[in-house]
Write a protein that holds these residues in place. Structure first.
Motif, short mmCIF file in Angstrom:
data_model
loop_
_atom_site.label_atom_id
_atom_site.label_comp_id
_atom_site.label_asym_id
_atom_site.label_seq_id
_atom_site.Cartn_x
_atom_site.Cartn_y
_atom_site.Cartn_z
N GLY A 179 -6.79 6.45 -1.62
CA GLY A 179 -7.49 7.79 -2.30
C GLY A 179 -8.81 7.42 -1.94
O GLY A 179 -9.98 7.90 -2.61
N HIS A 180 -9.33 6.53 -1.05
CA HIS A 180 -10.61 6.16 -0.90
C HIS A 180 -11.31 7.23 0.08
O HIS A 180 -10.85 7.71 0.77
N LYS A 181 -12.79 7.49 -0.40
CA LYS A 181 -13.27 8.59 0.36
C LYS A 181 -14.66 7.94 0.92
O LYS A 181 -14.85 8.64 2.25
N ARG A 182 -15.23 6.72 0.68
CA ARG A 182 -16.27 6.41 1.33
C ARG A 182 -15.94 5.04 1.89
O ARG A 182 -16.05 4.00 1.36
N ILE A 183 -15.37 5.11 3.13
CA ILE A 183 -14.90 3.90 3.77
C ILE A 183 -15.87 3.47 5.02
O ILE A 183 -16.38 4.05 5.71
N ALA A 184 -16.14 2.09 4.80
CA ALA A 184 -17.06 1.51 5.67
C ALA A 184 -16.45 0.32 6.59
O ALA A 184 -15.28 0.22 6.40
N HIS A 185 -17.32 0.08 7.64
CA HIS A 185 -16.79 -0.97 8.58
C HIS A 185 -18.03 -1.92 8.86
O HIS A 185 -19.03 -1.60 9.06
N LEU A 206 0.85 -5.47 8.15
CA LEU A 206 0.08 -5.21 7.23
C LEU A 206 0.47 -6.06 5.91
O LEU A 206 1.46 -5.75 5.47
N ILE A 207 -0.38 -6.90 5.62
CA ILE A 207 0.05 -7.81 4.31
C ILE A 207 -0.74 -7.43 3.10
O ILE A 207 -2.06 -7.47 2.99
N LEU A 208 0.05 -6.90 1.95
CA LEU A 208 -0.60 -6.16 1.05
C LEU A 208 -1.13 -7.28 -0.09
O LEU A 208 0.04 -7.92 -0.62
N ARG A 209 -2.17 -7.37 -0.59
CA ARG A 209 -2.62 -8.48 -1.75
C ARG A 209 -3.18 -7.54 -2.60
O ARG A 209 -3.63 -6.42 -2.62
N GLY A 210 -4.08 -8.50 -3.33
CA GLY A 210 -4.82 -7.71 -4.62
C GLY A 210 -6.42 -7.47 -4.24
O GLY A 210 -6.94 -7.06 -5.12
N SER A 211 -6.92 -7.48 -3.10
CA SER A 211 -8.42 -7.28 -2.72
C SER A 211 -8.32 -5.85 -2.55
O SER A 211 -9.58 -5.32 -2.31
N ALA A 212 -7.49 -5.09 -2.54
CA ALA A 212 -7.50 -3.55 -2.26
C ALA A 212 -6.55 -2.83 -2.92
O ALA A 212 -5.26 -3.19 -3.51
N ARG A 213 -6.66 -1.45 -3.31
CA ARG A 213 -6.15 -0.67 -4.36
C ARG A 213 -4.88 -0.25 -3.55
O ARG A 213 -4.85 0.19 -2.32
N ILE A 214 -3.56 -0.58 -4.05
CA ILE A 214 -2.39 -0.37 -3.65
C ILE A 214 -1.72 0.95 -4.01
O ILE A 214 -1.45 1.14 -5.14
N PRO A 215 -1.56 2.03 -3.17
CA PRO A 215 -0.88 3.25 -3.70
C PRO A 215 0.57 3.09 -4.36
O PRO A 215 1.02 2.00 -3.71
N LYS A 216 0.78 3.58 -5.48
CA LYS A 216 2.01 3.51 -5.90
C LYS A 216 3.27 3.79 -4.98
O LYS A 216 3.16 4.88 -4.34
N GLY A 217 4.07 2.84 -4.90
CA GLY A 217 5.12 3.11 -3.89
C GLY A 217 5.02 2.87 -2.61
O GLY A 217 5.71 3.31 -1.54
N TYR A 218 3.71 2.45 -2.23
CA TYR A 218 3.37 2.40 -0.94
C TYR A 218 4.18 1.23 -0.03
O TYR A 218 4.19 0.39 -0.52
N THR A 219 4.62 1.42 1.14
CA THR A 219 5.10 0.35 1.98
C THR A 219 4.56 0.54 3.33
O THR A 219 4.64 1.61 3.90
N PRO A 220 4.03 -0.43 3.86
CA PRO A 220 3.35 -0.39 5.34
C PRO A 220 4.30 -0.20 6.28
O PRO A 220 5.63 -0.51 6.21
#
Length: 340
Positions: free
Chosen positions: A179-185, A326-340
């Protein structure tokens, strides 16, 4: 008075074998029976004999040394990768000679010329580019080159990387699903193929979902420059709500600025993702969501390509791009039920 030096002939007499049998025992890959090898090694231990590797290299024309050219070691990915490359080569009877060079073409060429003076059998260039002249010189000398974690538009050069484009694309899909809207790099060194491919995949993933980068900074894969880029990126009213850093090393710097200088929550206010999955990424202090570079597979593929070229100089150059999860950890919001 210095004691007489123990020779291979002394070992042969002690073991009751020929001098050539002693030579085969201490030549990696040579054919010799276990019984003979045990007798020779037992005699060598008793006499304190060590084979003269340099003298043998003059006879065989092979030093069994591989030159490893590295741009920098601050990024934890490279010490880990060097260890894997070294172990894999040692298992095949080779050893590594490490030289440092910056991404500057001129400096890299000068260091490479010095490396060639050591009569290495082959070269692995880790995130260091090769000039056309130097590539030709190595080819003329029969010294194969493999690029590690870097690709180059030169059909004569073999390369091994992760699938950087696909990895960047995965991160874009993940952040959009969150759900991110303002994504930077925050980009690394723009002359690196790894940077270009990761960003290209990331931007393509955003555009496919109707998004664009809201901000972009460049930090040359440098920790302090990444801090500067983060400060500038968040010194604005419409701050990003997610940042993709082109490697973990920069992501750690960005997270430090967000948390300890700007008082922002990660991932409450801002999600941060990286690329590499170095050991520190799993530490609770960072707990970084990132794309894992399959360093073990990359090192093995690099060694296999290099030794294939040494065994048969007519072997065609290969380009390998290995997929990383893709390794999912706690630094980013994880969508419910998301699997990479």
């Amino acid at each position: 008075m210095m004691p007489d030096k123990v020779t291979a002939l002394d070992v042969a007499e002690q073991a009751g074998v020929s001098r050539s049998a002693v030579s085969r025992v201490f030549t990696p890959g040579a054919s010799v029976s276990k019984r003979t090898a045990d007798k020779v090694r037992s005699a060598a231990d008793a006499l304190g004999y060590r084979p003269n590797v340099l003298a043998r290299s003059l006879i065989t024309g092979r030093s069994r040394i591989i030159g490893l050219l590295v741009a920098y070691l601050e990024n934890h990915f490279y010490p880990e990768a060097i260890e894997r490359l070294s172990r894999s080569l040692q298992q095949r009877g080779y050893h590594v000679l490490v030289f440092m060079a910056s991404n500057s073409g001129e400096e890299a060429d000068e260091v490479m010329k010095e490396l060639l003076d050591y009569q290495v059998d082959g070269i692995i260039a880790a995130s260091v580019g090769m000039s056309n002249d130097l590539t030709m010189r190595c080819e003329a000398a029969g010294i194969p080159i493999v690029l590690f974690n870097r690709a180059q538009d030169d059909d004569r050069l073999s390369s091994v990387t992760s699938d950087n484009y696909h990895g960047g694309h995965k991160l874009a899909e993940f952040l959009i699903a969150g759900g991110h809207k303002r994504i930077a790099h925050i980009a690394g060194w723009e002359g690196a193929s790894t940077q270009r491919d990761r960003e290209a995949g990331f931007v393509a993933g955003l555009e496919r979902a109707g998004h664009n980068l809201c901000a972009r900074g460049v930090s040359d894969f440098d920790f302090e420059k990444a801090k500067v880029a983060a400060r500038a990126m968040f010194d604005r009213p419409d701050q990003p709500d997610a940042v993709f850093c082109a490697n973990d090393h920069m992501a750690f710097a960005v997270m430090d600025v967000l948390r300890f200088e700007l008082g922002l929550s990660v991932p409450g206010d801002v999600s941060v993702v990286g690329y590499d999955d170095v050991t520190l990424a799993a530490w609770p202090s960072y707990d970084l969501t990132t794309v894992r570079q399959p360093a073990g597979q990359m090192a093995q593929a690099t060694v296999d390509i290099l030794l294939d070229r040494l065994a048969d100089p007519e072997t065609k150059p290969r380009r390998v791009a290995l997929d990383g999860p893709l390794i999912l950890r706690g630094s980013a919001r994880i969508p419910k039920g998301y699997t990479p």
